[in-house]
Design a protein around this motif. Structure first.
Motif, PDB file in Angstrom:
ATOM      1  N   ALA A 161      20.043 -12.270  -8.223  1.00 11.55           N
ATOM      2  CA  ALA A 161      18.940 -12.598  -9.129  1.00 11.55           C
ATOM      3  C   ALA A 161      19.198 -13.923  -9.831  1.00 11.55           C
ATOM      4  O   ALA A 161      18.289 -14.759  -9.981  1.00 11.55           O
ATOM      5  CB  ALA A 161      18.764 -11.482 -10.158  1.00 11.55           C
TER       6      ALA A 161
ATOM      7  N   PHE B 180      23.625  -7.550  -7.032  1.00 12.27           N
ATOM      8  CA  PHE B 180      22.204  -7.756  -7.330  1.00 12.27           C
ATOM      9  C   PHE B 180      22.028  -8.775  -8.463  1.00 12.27           C
ATOM     10  O   PHE B 180      21.112  -9.604  -8.443  1.00 12.27           O
ATOM     11  CB  PHE B 180      21.544  -6.432  -7.704  1.00 12.27           C
ATOM     12  CG  PHE B 180      21.188  -5.583  -6.523  1.00 12.27           C
ATOM     13  CD1 PHE B 180      20.300  -6.050  -5.555  1.00 12.27           C
ATOM     14  CD2 PHE B 180      21.727  -4.317  -6.356  1.00 12.27           C
ATOM     15  CE1 PHE B 180      19.961  -5.259  -4.457  1.00 12.27           C
ATOM     16  CE2 PHE B 180      21.405  -3.530  -5.265  1.00 12.27           C
ATOM     17  CZ  PHE B 180      20.523  -4.009  -4.310  1.00 12.27           C
ATOM     18  N   SER B 181      22.906  -8.698  -9.466  1.00  8.14           N
ATOM     19  CA  SER B 181      22.823  -9.639 -10.586  1.00  8.14           C
ATOM     20  C   SER B 181      23.078 -11.060 -10.120  1.00  8.14           C
ATOM     21  O   SER B 181      22.391 -12.007 -10.531  1.00  8.14           O
ATOM     22  CB  SER B 181      23.844  -9.258 -11.673  1.00  8.14           C
ATOM     23  OG  SER B 181      23.554  -7.982 -12.203  1.00  8.14           O
TER      24      SER B 181
END
Length: 223
Positions: free
Chosen positions: A27, A23-24
């Motif tokens: 993003a 997810f990081s």
């Protein structure tokens, strides 16, 4: 009816770390893509804002080309760079503009000032400040015409003693209940004129056009 059990691997620290890392990464990728997509637009807006400020302190009769085309980059002994924008007619420097900073009541007051080749102030405008609303913000031309009082002043027609607010024995008005703010601006403009006086030859020297037609001239000056 029984509820399906959550797979054991989802409870493992390694799985959760990979999931969070994914997810990081996603993003970060989206942010980078957004920055790339908007970079040109942001730079164009910044250029427009700068040109708008320059046009307020350098009248159009002083130049016949883009004020942003041929800047002079100056490095002082501290290693700080000062970008000076020049109003040119042909290759003659008729006007100059650069940023000066005053120490106001609530922090730095960033200003842009324009002068002609004789060292006379053509205009001063506030770029940013954090002064008290209703008092110190009278330095903004949209709220008061006080800032216009610098026009046509120079070191020749205004003595060092006069480059102060009236409360300090000088020539320039202060605001009722706010002396620090106008005092800071008067001092900053005065310092700007002293800088011009000390480096007149370098500042008025016609720009050097290199072989790639990039008219950026650099000089190393001591202040």
């Amino acid at each position: 009816m029984s509820t399906p059990k959550e797979p054991q691997y989802r409870k493992r620290v390694g799985y959760q770390a990979v999931l969070l890392g994914g997810f990081s990464t996603l993003a970060t990728a989206l942010l980078v893509a957004g920055n790339i997509a908007t970079k040109d637009d942001i730079m164009a807006r910044q250029k427009e804002d700068l040109l708008r400020s320059l046009n307020q302190v350098v009248p159009t009769e002083y130049y016949d080309s883009d004020l942003l085309d041929q800047p002079l980059s100056i490095s002082n002994k501290k290693g700080d760079n000062l970008t000076v924008y020049r109003g040119l007619q042909g290759m003659q420097v008729n006007a100059l503009a650069w940023e000066v900073v005053g120490k106001g009541y609530a922090g730095d007051i960033r200003l842009i000032m324009g002068i002609n080749s004789k060292g006379e102030v053509l205009g001063v405008r506030v770029l940013s400040h954090a002064e008290t609303p209703g008092l110190g913000d009278k330095i903004e031309v949209a709220k008061d015409d006080w800032i216009l009082g610098f026009n046509e002043h120079s070191l020749d027609n205004t003595t060092n003693q006069q480059w102060r607010v009236k409360k300090d024995g000088g020539k320039f008005d202060q605001f009722s209940g706010a002396t620090i703010t106008p005092r800071a601006i008067v001092a900053a403009v005065h310092d700007g004129l002293i800088f011009f006086q000390q480096h007149t030859d370098e500042l008025l020297r016609p720009p050097v056009i290199n072989s790639d037609d990039e008219p950026l001239q650099r000089a190393s000056l001591s202040e």
